[in-house]
Structures are given as C-alpha cells and as structure tokens.
Design a protein around this motif. Structure first.
Motif, PDB file in Angstrom:
ATOM      1  N   THR A  34       0.788  -0.734  -0.190  1.00  0.00           N
ATOM      2  CA  THR A  34       0.334  -0.240  -0.368  1.00  0.00           C
ATOM      3  C   THR A  34       0.880   0.998  -0.169  1.00  0.00           C
ATOM      4  OG1 THR A  34      -1.678  -0.962   1.228  1.00  0.00           O
ATOM      5  CG2 THR A  34      -1.538   1.228   0.998  1.00  0.00           C
ATOM      6  N   VAL A  36       0.691   5.255   0.286  1.00  0.00           N
ATOM      7  CA  VAL A  36       0.113   6.050   0.715  1.00  0.00           C
ATOM      8  C   VAL A  36       0.958   7.460   0.167  1.00  0.00           C
ATOM      9  CG1 VAL A  36      -1.379   7.684   3.477  1.00  0.00           C
ATOM     10  CG2 VAL A  36      -0.264   4.644   2.952  1.00  0.00           C
ATOM     11  N   LEU A  63      -3.006   5.666  -1.556  1.00  0.00           N
ATOM     12  CA  LEU A  63      -3.877   5.802  -1.103  1.00  0.00           C
ATOM     13  C   LEU A  63      -3.515   7.550  -1.554  1.00  0.00           C
ATOM     14  CD1 LEU A  63      -4.583   3.246   1.762  1.00  0.00           C
ATOM     15  CD2 LEU A  63      -6.122   3.945  -0.757  1.00  0.00           C
ATOM     16  N   VAL A 112      -6.608   6.146   7.154  1.00  0.00           N
ATOM     17  CA  VAL A 112      -6.550   5.672   5.906  1.00  0.00           C
ATOM     18  C   VAL A 112      -6.357   3.541   6.563  1.00  0.00           C
ATOM     19  CG1 VAL A 112      -4.363   5.112   5.352  1.00  0.00           C
ATOM     20  CG2 VAL A 112      -5.095   7.033   5.205  1.00  0.00           C
ATOM     21  N   VAL A 124       4.920   6.089   3.049  1.00  0.00           N
ATOM     22  CA  VAL A 124       4.251   6.869   3.280  1.00  0.00           C
ATOM     23  C   VAL A 124       5.303   7.319   2.600  1.00  0.00           C
ATOM     24  CG1 VAL A 124       2.869   8.398   4.228  1.00  0.00           C
ATOM     25  CG2 VAL A 124       2.815   6.098   5.195  1.00  0.00           C
ATOM     26  N   LEU A 139      -0.266   8.901   9.881  1.00  0.00           N
ATOM     27  CA  LEU A 139       0.298   8.277   8.978  1.00  0.00           C
ATOM     28  C   LEU A 139       1.578   7.413   8.746  1.00  0.00           C
ATOM     29  CD1 LEU A 139      -1.659  10.113   6.751  1.00  0.00           C
ATOM     30  CD2 LEU A 139      -1.866   8.102   6.876  1.00  0.00           C
TER      31      LEU A 139
END
Length: 307
Positions: A34, A36, A63, A112, A124, A139
């Motif tokens: 993932t 971010v 995301l 998130v 991230v 995050l």
C-alpha cells in the motif's frame, strides 16, 4: 473506471473498490504493498502520476490523502470525499483519492487504516510538507518505509539537520535516491583505481541537499574531509577525489552525460541523467528495510539495532 463518493466512509470506499474490480474483471491479488501519498491539491496530480508509473514495477494500492480547508462558515464541517480509480485509470494497481475536511483531517491515520491491504507492507510518501519527525506522524507510524523530499522545502540544509535529529530506521529521502548513479559510479571508479583517497570535493549549486548528503557519505566512508564547492549547477556537477597518483573525477556540468577520469587512463563518457520522480519512487519501493547508507550519510553513523 472512476467512482466518486461524497461524504463517505471507509466501508463504502472498500465496497466501491470491490464493485470496481468486478466491473472490469480485475482481481485484487497481485498488489504487493500500500502506497500512501500525503499531499496538497496543487501537487496531487504529479504525485499520483509518478506513483501510477511506479506501480507498473510494483503493483500497489495507492491512497492519496489531500487535506482540504473548509470555507470559513463551514469550518466545523467534518467530511470525507473519495475518488476510487481502478483499471487503466490507476496504473497497475488501484488508486483512492481521499479529500478530508474539518476534524477528519486531524485523524488521517484512522481514515487510512481500514483501507490498507491486509498483510502487505505500507510506504508513506510526502511530496511536500513532510512532518518534522516522519516516524512519529500518525500516518508514518503505519509504514515500514517513509519517503520525504528535501527538494520541496525552502531551507533544505536546515531541514536536513532536523531529519538527522529525528531519524528512525525506515526513513529515506528522494534527495538521497537521486544520488544512486553517482554513488555507483564512484564505487566502481574506486574499485578500478584501488588507490587511497587523500582529499575530496563535491561541486554543486548552492544549498543542494543531494550534494550535502553525498559529501557526508564520502566523509563517513573515506575518512577524509570533503570540500563543498559551489558551481552553477544544475544539481551536483562534479566529484573530485584526490590520490597520490592523481585525481579521480566524475564531471557532469550539464546534460545527461558525465566524464569519468581515472589516473593514468583515458577519459570515458558515461550516462548520468537526472531521473524523473517515478523512477526514484520505483527504486525506493524495491527495498523496504532500513537504508543504512542513508542513515550514515544523514547522521554520520550507522543506526542502532533498536533505534
């Protein structure tokens, strides 16, 4: 395929992702992480484009968190809007653009968390406006890798020193990633020459963070003082290593080509282009463990095991 959701929730977004995959006949399997992205509206397009290009090498769920400011009369409004992209609209993965308003913006981690791929690493990336301590950000605490960019700040050398104080394993910066071809060439040149370096200099435009990281890395690895020489740029233009047999020089005043000079050997022309952001992100996604060389360049010492 795009699906717009207004005043929505994480569960509705997950449902839209499933519906989107079914509509285009694409399964969720195959995504490896993932990604971010925390950015503003102005820089969102370029960041999403770079992430989508990188996804062809690293299929991922992206995301994108964009914190929006509500109008003055609606300052207490708390809302989450989302744009779900699947198929050709999202590279080799899927993209969810999250726009947060009001109090929701202060709890981006909670927004998130339900959208992360299960049992997959999290990265991230802050293209702009990174927190002072990325590892302590709401995050950042979710991620195995945290990417910042010193090229996006007004006083990069001051921020670099702050990053050194707040460094945690997993932190990295695109100013360091931009140096990979330089570091590879320097390592190869020293392997060929096999001489002791007695002095060094890095030439670059003023206040260039990549040049400062390169100088710190050379000091830590070669145990010599590295002079910082201001040139007209762009970015790093040359590295000179003094030896008893002559200078080792990589010179790139401009353009995609550099000249490598070794003592007693004819000069050679090498490719040393300025790489686009998508290539830098793709490189960072190839390894998700702590980058010890970055830590050494940043802080002057290897990170401790339980830092």
């Amino acid at each position: 395929m795009k699906i717009d959701l207004t005043d929505t929730t994480a569960s509705k977004i997950n449902k839209a992702l499933v519906e989107g995959r079914r509509a285009i006949g694409t399964p969720a399997v195959g995504m490896v992480l993932t990604m971010v992205i925390v950015t503003d509206e102005e820089n969102a397009y370029d960041a999403i484009k770079a992430a989508e290009e990188a996804s062809h090498e690293h299929p991922s769920r992206t995301l994108v968190v964009i914190k929006r400011h509500a109008r003055l009369r609606d300052r207490t409004t708390s809302r989450l809007d989302a744009e779900v992209r699947v198929g050709s609209e999202a590279g080799a993965g899927e993209t969810v653009v999250l726009r947060t308003y009001g109090e929701v913006s202060d709890h981006a981690g909670s927004v998130v968390l339900p959208l992360l791929l299960p049992d997959a690493p999290v990265v991230v990336w802050w293209p702009v406006d990174a927190p002072e301590a990325p590892a302590k950000d709401s995050l950042g605490t979710l991620a195995q890798r945290r990417i910042t960019d010193l090229y996006a700040v007004d006083n990069p050398l001051e921020v670099l020193d702050t990053r050194a104080r707040t460094y945690a394993p997993g932190d990295t910066d695109l100013a360091w990633t931009r140096l990979t071809p330089w570091r590879s060439m320097l390592a190869a040149a020293l392997d060929q020459a096999r001489v002791k370096v007695t002095s060094a200099a890095v030439e670059a435009e003023a206040d260039n963070p990549s040049a400062e990281l390169l100088a710190r890395w050379l000091e830590a690895r070669l145990h010599v003082k590295v002079d910082r020489v201001v040139s007209e740029g762009p970015v790093v233009t040359a590295v000179r290593l003094g030896t008893d047999e002559g200078e080792i020089v990589i010179d790139r005043p401009e353009g995609p080509l550099a000249t490598l000079t070794l003592p007693g050997q004819p000069s050679r022309t090498l490719a040393l282009k300025v790489r686009p952001t998508s290539e830098l992100i793709a490189e960072e996604l190839r390894r998700l463990d702590a980058d010890e060389m970055y830590a050494i360049a940043l802080t002057g010492e290897a990170p401790k095991e339980n830092a």
